[in-house]
Design an enzyme around this catalytic site. Structure first.
Site, PDB file in Angstrom:
ATOM      1  N   HIS A  18     -10.364  -3.865  10.877  1.00 56.10           N
ATOM      2  CA  HIS A  18     -10.897  -3.919   9.464  1.00 56.10           C
ATOM      3  C   HIS A  18     -12.283  -2.877   9.362  1.00 56.10           C
ATOM      4  O   HIS A  18     -13.131  -3.258   8.544  1.00 56.10           O
ATOM      5  CB  HIS A  18     -11.326  -5.181   8.943  1.00 56.10           C
ATOM      6  CG  HIS A  18      -9.924  -5.854   8.564  1.00 56.10           C
ATOM      7  ND1 HIS A  18      -8.898  -6.394   9.383  1.00 56.10           N
ATOM      8  CD2 HIS A  18      -9.715  -6.289   7.384  1.00 56.10           C
ATOM      9  CE1 HIS A  18      -8.126  -6.901   8.675  1.00 56.10           C
ATOM     10  NE2 HIS A  18      -8.478  -7.037   7.358  1.00 56.10           N
ATOM     11  N   GLU A  38       0.801  -1.273  -0.189  1.00 54.60           N
ATOM     12  CA  GLU A  38      -0.114   0.073  -0.064  1.00 54.60           C
ATOM     13  C   GLU A  38       0.805   1.423  -0.127  1.00 54.60           C
ATOM     14  O   GLU A  38       0.660   2.328  -0.790  1.00 54.60           O
ATOM     15  CB  GLU A  38      -0.742  -0.055   1.380  1.00 54.60           C
ATOM     16  CG  GLU A  38      -2.259  -0.785   1.169  1.00 54.60           C
ATOM     17  CD  GLU A  38      -2.019  -2.504   1.464  1.00 54.60           C
ATOM     18  OE1 GLU A  38      -0.734  -2.473   1.929  1.00 54.60           O
ATOM     19  OE2 GLU A  38      -3.017  -3.036   1.200  1.00 54.60           O
TER      20      GLU A  38
END
Lengths: 363, 491
Positions: B293, B224
Site C-alpha cells: 500500500h 479496478e
C-alpha cells in the site's frame, strides 16, 4: 449438470416472439429464435457482404505471403455470417468493438476496403495512417471502436461505450465481440457484473470458433457452454448457429429488443469456425484437415446463401457471378491501392501522441 | 496470363524455407483453399493454401528444394481458358507484386539509418561541441511530447497581484475542483469505490452525490481492472470520466487498460479518437501501511508516451491542476498523497482557478543549489531549504508539479544559475524521476555543473511496516541537507 437439467425451452414460441423480459426473469438457457425470414434483397446483401469479407481476407493472406503485410495477421475466413448478421440487426448509432481478428467487423460496419487494406500494408491512407496495423484500427464515423490487441480488453471498453449511451440517454447499444479464448479473462466477468448491475445496453457476442489460438475449448474451459457464462450475473444467453446468417440476424434482433427496452446486457454465443490458422504463422496442427474441410463443404456461411439465391430466389449463375465480380473488383482495387499508397511521412512518427500536442520538428 | 504462385512468408520473420512436398501435381485442378504444397521453416511445417482457382500448369521449384527465398515463383497456375501454351508468357521478368515487395524490403534495409546520420565533417571546437550538445543528439532521442519551449520562463503563470488568498486543505481543493468541473460540463462524471454514498474512502468526494446525484457520482464494485476499462470506453463514447482509485496501489490491477487502452489509442487510431480521462487517487506511502500500500508510481506512468502525469504539492496546485486535468483531451494520471490531504495552504480566491499541466513552479528562489522535487517530496525539500538558509546556503526549490510532460526548461534555467542540483522523491531510486532529471541536466547543462547531480529517493527495498524501518526507507530532511552540502562542498 444441474443447469442443464433445469433448462426450459421456448421452442414452442414462434420466431421473433420471445420476450426479452421472460429471458431475464427465468435466467435459463433458451433455444435461439428461429432463423430470420430473408427476402431476396436481404439474401443478396448478406451474400455480398460476406463474400466481400471472404475475398478481402484471401487477398490479405496473399499480400501477407508476398511481404506487403507484416506482423500479425488474423484472418476471419469462415466466421463471416456473425458480423454480417449482427450488422443487419443494428441501427445507426450502435457501437461496435472487437479484438484483434477485426477485418471482417470493419468491413461489415461499412469501413472502406481501401482504408483497411492500406492500414494492413502500413501506408498513409490506412484508417490509422499506418500506425495501427491489422489489430488496431478505428473509425469514429462508423462507430467502430477497435481493433484491440490485448485479449479481452475490449470487453470493459465495450461496456463503457454502453455506459456512455445510457448516460447520454440515447438508445444506442454496444455490440461487444470477443472469442471463446477471451471469455476466460477475468475482466470479462468484472464487466458482466457492472453491465448487469447498471442494466447497460450491451450485447456480448462470443464468437466461439472452437480454438483459442491452438487450444480447443474443451481443453481451456470448465464450462464450455458460453451462453451460460453470464448466469451468475443474471445475464441471459443464447447459443446461435453462427454459420447461418439468418440465425444470427434473428438473435441480433432479439438482443437489440432486449437492450433497447432497458433490460440490460445479453450474451449471444455464436457457434462458428475459422478455416485458417490463428494467425498467418499458425501451422494448425491441433486439428485435422478433415475437420476443416467438413466445415467448409457442409456449413459454409456463404455457400448456404448462394444455394438459396440460386434455388429459392431463382437467381441465375450469371447473376451471382456478377456479384462475385463486383466484390473481386473492390478487393482488387483495395489491394492495388494498398500496395501503391506511400508509407507514412517520417514526421508522422511524432504526431498523434497527444491530442493537444505542440508540433515539433526533429532536432 | 498464368498466375505465379510465390513462395509465401508464413511468419513475420521468415525469409526462406524448404519446399517439402507438392500436394497438387501438374494438371491438377485447384480450388481456393486447397492445399497445394507443404513448406518447412525452422519453426514448423506449414501447408500452403491456394488463393486463386485454376489448374496447376507448371512446377518451378521441385519438392525437397532447400533455402527457397520468400517470393520466389514456385509454380504457375492456369486460369479459365488458359492452356500449356500460355506458360511461356509467364515468369520472364514481369515480376508482379512479389518482386515489388522484395524491392521494397531491400529499400527498407538499405535506407535504415540514412536520416539519422548527421555527417558533420568539420570538427567543432570544444566550446561549440558543448553548447551544441543537445542539437547533436540522435534525432528524436530524449524528445518528449508535448514539450512547450519556454527557455525564458515566460509561460510561468501565477496568481494575479492583489488576489485575495484563503486557507484550504488539499482535500477541500480536490473536492472543489471536481464540483466546479461537474457543474461546468455534463459529460464529466466521477466513478470509483465508495465515492458516492460513503462520501469517499478519504472523503475527497464528500457532498458530491448530494449535489450531482447517482448518474454523475457512481459507486463501483471492487473491480479496478473492469471499471478502469469501462471508464476508457465511456471516454471513447464522448464522456469525461474521473476514475478514482482508492489508492494507486490498486491501479496495478488496471494498468493494462491505463496503458494499452487509454494511453495508446490516439496514436493507434492515427489521431481519429483519443481518451479524455482522469485517473486519480492517493499514491505513495501513507503511514504504516507497508509494502503493498506504499508505492510511488510517478516514474512508472511517466515512462509512457500518451499519458500526462501530475503530482502536485500545494492545495492551489491540486485544485488548479485537477481542473486542467479534467479538461485535458488526454488521459491524465493524477497522483495525490494521503498525508497531504489534511494539510492547509493558501489558495487564490478566483472563480476559475486553473494551473497549466506541464509547468514547474519556483517554490522558493535561491542561488546556491537547485532542489527539484514534486508531491510529498516537496515537504522534505522545503524543510531542508529552511534549515540550509540558517547556515547561509540559499536553495532554489523547484516544484515540478507535472512529471510528464516535464518542464525541464525551468530546471535547466535554475541549474545554470546555481550550478548544482539535488532531486528529491519518495519513489524507488532505479529509473527514477530524479535519474531522468540528472541525465537531462548532464546533456543540457553539463558545462554549468560544479558537482554531480545527487538523487535523494526512497530506499531500494519494499516498504517495511515497523515504524523505525519505515522511517529509514523514506527520504529524510537530513538526507536532503547532506546531499546539498555534498554538492556545495560544505561540511
Amino acid at each position: 449438470m444441474a443447469a442443464k437439467s433445469s433448462r426450459k425451452s421456448s421452442s414452442n414460441a414462434t420466431a421473433g416472439q420471445e420476450s426479452a423480459k421472460e429471458i431475464v426473469k427465468t435466467l435459463e438457457h433458451f433455444d435461439p429464435p428461429a432463423p430470420a425470414k430473408f427476402g431476396k434483397d436481404d439474401e443478396i446483401r448478406a451474400y455480398r457482404d460476406m463474400l466481400l469479407i471472404r475475398r478481402f481476407e484471401e487477398k490479405a493472406g496473399q499480400l501477407y505471403g508476398m511481404g506487403f503485410i507484416g506482423g500479425f495477421c488474423h484472418l476471419y475466413i469462415g466466421q463471416e455470417a456473425v458480423v454480417v448478421g449482427m450488422q443487419m440487426a443494428m441501427k445507426e448509432g450502435d457501437q461496435v468493438i472487437t479484438g484483434y481478428r477485426d477485418h471482417g467487423h470493419m468491413l461489415a460496419t461499412g469501413m472502406e476496403a481501401r482504408g483497411v487494406m492500406a492500414e494492413l500494408t502500413g501506408r498513409r491512407s490506412g484508417y490509422s495512417k499506418g500506425k495501427g496495423g491489422s489489430m488496431h484500427m478505428f473509425s469514429k464515423e462508423k462507430k467502430f471502436f477497435g481493433g484491440h490487441g490485448i485479449v479481452g480488453a475490449q470487453v470493459p471498453i465495450g461496456t463503457g461505450l454502453a455506459f456512455a449511451s445510457q448516460y447520454n440517454r440515447t438508445d444506442a447499444m454496444s455490440i461487444t465481440y470477443f472469442g471463446d479464448g477471451a471469455a476466460n479473462q477475468g475482466q470479462v466477468y468484472e464487466s458482466f457484473n457492472m453491465a448487469s448491475l447498471w442494466k447497460l445496453p450491451v450485447v456480448y457476442v462470443i464468437e466461439n470458433n472452437r480454438y483459442a489460438m491452438g487450444t480447443s475449448v474443451s481443453r481451456a474451459s470448465a464450462e464450455t457452454d458460453f451462453s451460460h457464462r453470464g448466469l451468475s450475473f443474471k445475464i441471459p444467453g443464447i447459443q446461435v448457429d453462427g454459420m447461418d446468417v439468418r440465425a444470427v440476424k434473428a438473435a441480433g434482433d432479439l438482443a437489440a429488443k432486449h437492450c433497447r427496452s432497458g433490460e440490460g446486457p445479453i450474451i449471444l454465443e455464436m457457434m462458428t469456425y475459422r478455416y485458417r490458422g490463428h494467425s498467418m504463422s499458425d501451422p494448425a496442427k491441433y486439428r485435422s484437415r478433415d475437420e476443416v474441410q467438413k466445415m467448409r463443404s457442409e456449413s459454409d456461411p456463404i455457400e448456404q446463401v448462394k444455394k438459396r439465391l440460386l434455388g429459392d430466389h431463382g437467381m441465375s449463375e450469371d447473376d451471382v457471378k456478377a456479384i462475385d465480380k463486383e466484390v473481386r473488383e473492390i478487393v482488387a482495387d483495395a489491394a492495388d491501392f494498398a500496395q501503391n499508397d506511400p508509407e507514412p511521412d517520417p514526421s508522422e512518427l511524432w504526431t498523434d501522441v497527444y491530442a493537444d500536442e505542440i508540433p515539433q520538428t526533429a532536432e | 496470363m498464368p498466375t505465379e504462385i510465390l513462395m509465401p512468408a508464413l511468419s513475420p520473420t521468415m525469409e526462406e524455407g524448404t519446399l517439402a512436398k507438392w500436394v497438387k501435381q501438374v494438371g491438377d485442378d485447384v480450388a481456393a483453399g486447397d492445399i497445394i504444397a507443404e513448406i518447412e521453416t525452422d519453426k514448423a511445417t506449414m501447408e500452403v493454401e491456394a488463393v486463386d482457382e485454376g489448374r496447376l500448369g507448371k512446377i518451378l521449384v521441385e519438392a525437397g528444394s532447400e533455402g527457397v527465398k520468400v517470393n520466389t515463383p514456385i509454380a504457375l497456375l492456369l486460369g479459365e481458358g488458359e492452356d500449356e501454351g500460355d506458360l511461356e508468357k509467364a515468369g520472364s521478368g514481369s515480376g508482379g507484386g512479389g518482386t515489388k515487395a522484395a524491392d521494397d524490403a531491400d529499400q527498407k534495409s538499405s535506407g535504415k539509418g540514412s536520416d539519422s546520420d548527421g555527417g558533420g565533417s568539420a570538427k567543432p571546437s570544444r566550446d561549440e561541441a558543448v553548447s551544441d550538445m543537445s542539437a547533436r543528439r540522435v534525432p528524436g532521442e530524449g524528445k518528449v511530447h508535448p514539450e512547450p519551449k519556454d527557455v525564458e520562463g515566460e509561460l510561468a503563470q501565477e496568481i494575479p497581484e492583489g488576489t485575495e488568498m484563503v486557507s484550504i486543505t488539499v482535500r477541500e481543493a480536490l473536492r472543489d475542483a471536481m464540483a466546479e468541473e461537474l457543474r461546468r460540463d455534463d459529460a464529466v462524471f466521477v466513478m470509483g469505490e465508495e465515492v458516492a454514498e460513503y462520501q469517499g474512502a478519504y472523503k475527497i468526494t464528500q457532498g458530491l452525490l448530494d449535489e450531482f446525484g447517482p448518474r454523475r457520482v457512481v459507486d463501483t464494485p471492487i473491480t479496478e481492472h473492469g471499471f478502469a476499462g469501462l471508464g476508457v470506453g465511456a471516454a471513447f463514447g464522448g464522456l469525461r470520466p474521473i476514475v478514482e482509485f482508492m489508492t494507486f496501489n490498486f491501479a496495478m490491477q488496471a494498468i493494462d487498460q491505463i496503458i494499452n487502452s487509454a494511453a495508446k489509442t490516439l496514436y493507434m487510431a492515427g489521431g481519429q479518437m483519443g481518451c479524455p480521462i482522469v485517473f486519480r487517487g492517493p499514491n505513495g506511502a501513507a503511514a504504516r501501511v507497508a509494502a503493498q500500500h506504499s508505492q510511488d508510481y510517478a516514474a512508472w506512468y511517466s515512462h509512457v508516451p500518451g499519458l500526462k502525469v501530475v503530482q502536485p504539492y500545494t492545495a492551489a496546485d491540486y485544485k488548479g491542476l485537477l481542473k486542467s486535468a479534467i479538461r485535458d483531451p488526454n488521459p491524465v494520471i493524477f497522483l495525490e498523497n494521503e498525508i497531504l490531504y489534511g494539510q492547509t495552504f493558501e489558495i487564490p480566491k478566483l472563480d476559475d482557478w486553473t494551473v497549466p499541466i506541464g509547468k514547474a513552479r519556483i517554490h522558493r528562489p535561491g542561488t546556491d543549489v537547485t532542489i527539484v522535487s514534486f508531491g510529498i517530496g516537496m515537504t522534505y525539500a522545503v524543510k531542508a531549504a529552511e534549515e540550509l538558509a540558517k547556515e547561509g546556503i540559499e536553495a532554489e526549490v523547484v516544484d515540478l508539479r507535472t512529471i510528464r510532460p516535464m518542464d525541464l526548461d525551468t530546471v535547466i534555467r535554475s541549474v545554470k544559475k546555481t550550478n548544482r542540483c539535488v532531486t528529491v522523491e519518495e519513489g524507488f531510486p532505479q529509473c527514477s524521476v530524479g535519474g531522468h532529471i540528472a541525465s537531462e541536466i548532464m546533456v543540457r547543462a553539463f558545462d554549468y555543473l560544479d558537482a554531480p547531480v545527487l538523487k535523494v529517493a526512497g530506499k531500494d527495498v519494499p516498504m517495511p511496516y515497523a515504524a523505525n524501518l519505515e522511517k529509514l526507507a523514506l527520504p529524510s530532511v537530513k538526507e536532503v541537507i547532506d546531499a546539498v552540502k555534498a554538492v556545495t562542498y560544505r561540511d
